[in-house]
Each structure stands twice: as structure tokens, then as C-alpha cells.
Write an enzyme that holds these catalytic residues in place. Sequence first.
Site, PDB file in Angstrom:
ATOM      1  CB  CYS A 262      75.244 -36.372  74.078  1.00 43.58           C
ATOM      2  SG  CYS A 262      74.796 -34.790  73.327  1.00 43.58           S
ATOM      3  CG  HIS A 310      77.151 -36.971  69.873  1.00 44.95           C
ATOM      4  ND1 HIS A 310      76.125 -37.406  70.679  1.00 44.95           N
ATOM      5  CD2 HIS A 310      78.137 -37.898  69.983  1.00 44.95           C
ATOM      6  CE1 HIS A 310      76.462 -38.559  71.232  1.00 44.95           C
ATOM      7  NE2 HIS A 310      77.677 -38.873  70.838  1.00 44.95           N
ATOM      8  CG  HIS A 322      78.869 -41.692  73.173  1.00 47.65           C
ATOM      9  ND1 HIS A 322      78.462 -41.347  71.911  1.00 47.65           N
ATOM     10  CD2 HIS A 322      79.192 -43.020  73.097  1.00 47.65           C
ATOM     11  CE1 HIS A 322      78.526 -42.381  71.102  1.00 47.65           C
ATOM     12  NE2 HIS A 322      78.969 -43.411  71.789  1.00 47.65           N
TER      13      HIS A 322
END
Length: 347
Positions: A262, A310, A322
Amino acid sequence: MQRRAAGHRTSARRRIVTATAWAASIALSASLVSPAPARAEPQPTRRELTARQKKLADDAEKLSEQYNGLRVRLAQAQRAAKVAQGNAARQQKALDEARAHIVRLAADSYKNGPVDPAVAFASSGDPQAVLDKSATLNYFARQESTRVAQLLQTMQAAEHARKSAEARTRQVRELTDEANRKRKELQTKLKKVEAKLGFGPGARTGAGPAVNVDPGGASAKAMGAVRAALSQRGVPYSWGGGSASGPTYGTAQGANIKGFDCSGLTLYAYAQVGISLPHYTGSQFTAGTRVSQSRLRPGDLVFFHSDLHHMGLYIGGGTMVHAPQTGDVVKISSISGRPFAGGVRVA
């Protein structure tokens, strides 16, 4: 007669007890030699495997970002150790030069020492020169002695800083190695669960149809980062993946496939517009201006969970691009339903 009958009954009971004990012994021996077959453990259902896969994938992402953070700290510690080492070397050189100067002064004093100062003063054609030379030697000796003492203190401080920085580097390296070991162990467990679920290695599936993003007041650089991130849709998730130059790919069977995690995706996206970000969610969280969820613009970094494990790149309309988790690919998802931790504007 009664005694004989009682004796017969006692003998009979002994035979029965003996026979029973013998039979029990035989049964016990048989059980030891040939144990009963173990019951097979029930296989987990697909639902249970899926829940375990999601849990392991989430744990893996947390560990991946912890590892990324330790790599950042390791690089910082290594730079600090290098600076401290260079400073210690410079102080040592200055100290050696000062000591050498004192040695020369001492030699000069020794050469002039055997002559009585009064005799030298009286017999000299230039008595003032003798006085000046003696005063000069004494002055520089005092000055250099003070300088050496100061340099020695500085050198000791520099050496202490060097040892401290090197110890810190070793400590962070050990933590990084341990995190990497745990990450690999978790990856092995995750692969076994995914194999049972029939998950194959990720492969690039293409960026998909073009997406029109309304700038909504976003800067040109922010929009450039959005376009760069969207161009990577379909790229597989890869722990620790992402760089300024972009990922590389292997075959569809997964050989040498590299992709993004990420924070690696956002690092890559902003590198394309000349903005350098660290490869760690925690560091990217402090890389710009904090913005609330209601004031998000395309290009803003969005973070989730209290430990920031995240993140994604906001593209407007309540959505982000993402790299979700292992086994998945870069894609567009809604930010709703996720524990929003904050937004950051870097351009």
C-alpha cells in the site's frame, strides 16, 4: 466338611482373580503394541479457510508496514552512524595535529633547555630576541596544552556518539531481521491457506477502462500522482513492493512477479511527479498537511486503522486507488466501511 468347602471356595476365587488379572495384562499389552488408530481431525470448511485467509492477510499487511518502518529507521540509524564516525575521525585528526605541535614545542624547549637563560640573555647579541623566544615558547605551550584538553573532551564525546550510533544501528538491524523472519513465517502460513482455497499467484490483469477523475481543486502534481496510481491497476500486491521506477513482472504463473504494497504504490505515484515519500505508512502520515475526511481532494493520502497499517490514494467520490493485500491487485475501492484514521495532502 465345612473347612474343606471353604477352602475350595477360596481357591476358586484366587483362580478367578488370577485369570482376570492375566486377561487385563494381555489386553494392556495389546493396546500398547497396537494402539487404536487416531481419529482424523475434521477439515476446515471453505468459510473457515476464507476467514483465516482474511485474518492472515490483514496480519501480514500490519507486519509488512512494521517491517517498512524498521527499514526506514535502519536507514536513518546507518546515516547517523556514518556521520558520527566521520565526526570522530575529524576530531581524532585535529587531536593528533595538536599533540604533534606540542611535541615540536617540547623539542624546541629541550634544545634550548641546557643553556642557562641568564647566560643566554647576557651573552646574546640580541637579548630581547631571547626573551621573545622564551615567552613565545611558553605561550604556545600553554595554548596548545589548553587546546589539547579541549580536543580530548570533544574527541571523547565524538567517540561516545559513534559507539552509541553504531549500537543503535545494530539494534535496529536485529529488529528488522526479526520482523522479516516473522513476515516470512506468516507468508508461508498464508500461502498454505490460499493454496487450499485455490488462490493462484497474482498477475497483472490490465489497468481496466479509463477513469475520469474530477480534480475538485486538486493541484497539477496531485492529479499527476492520481494518474500514475491508476495506471497501475491490476498490478499484483507484493510485500515491500514499490519504487520510484516502478515494478517489474514475471510470468502469469508468478515467477519473479513484483508489485506494490500500500505505501509502495503511493511512493511510486508521487515519485512520478517529483515528490519523494518514504516507504512506510507511518512516515507518509507526517509527510504533509492533515485534512479531514470531508475536505479530501484527489491525490490526498488516506489512512486506515489506529496503527495506520493500510493506506491509499484518494481519487474523489468517496473512492481510492490502493494495493489491498496479498493475493489481490491494485484497484479502486470505496473508503467507506473502513476505520478512517486521517488524510494527508502532500501536493
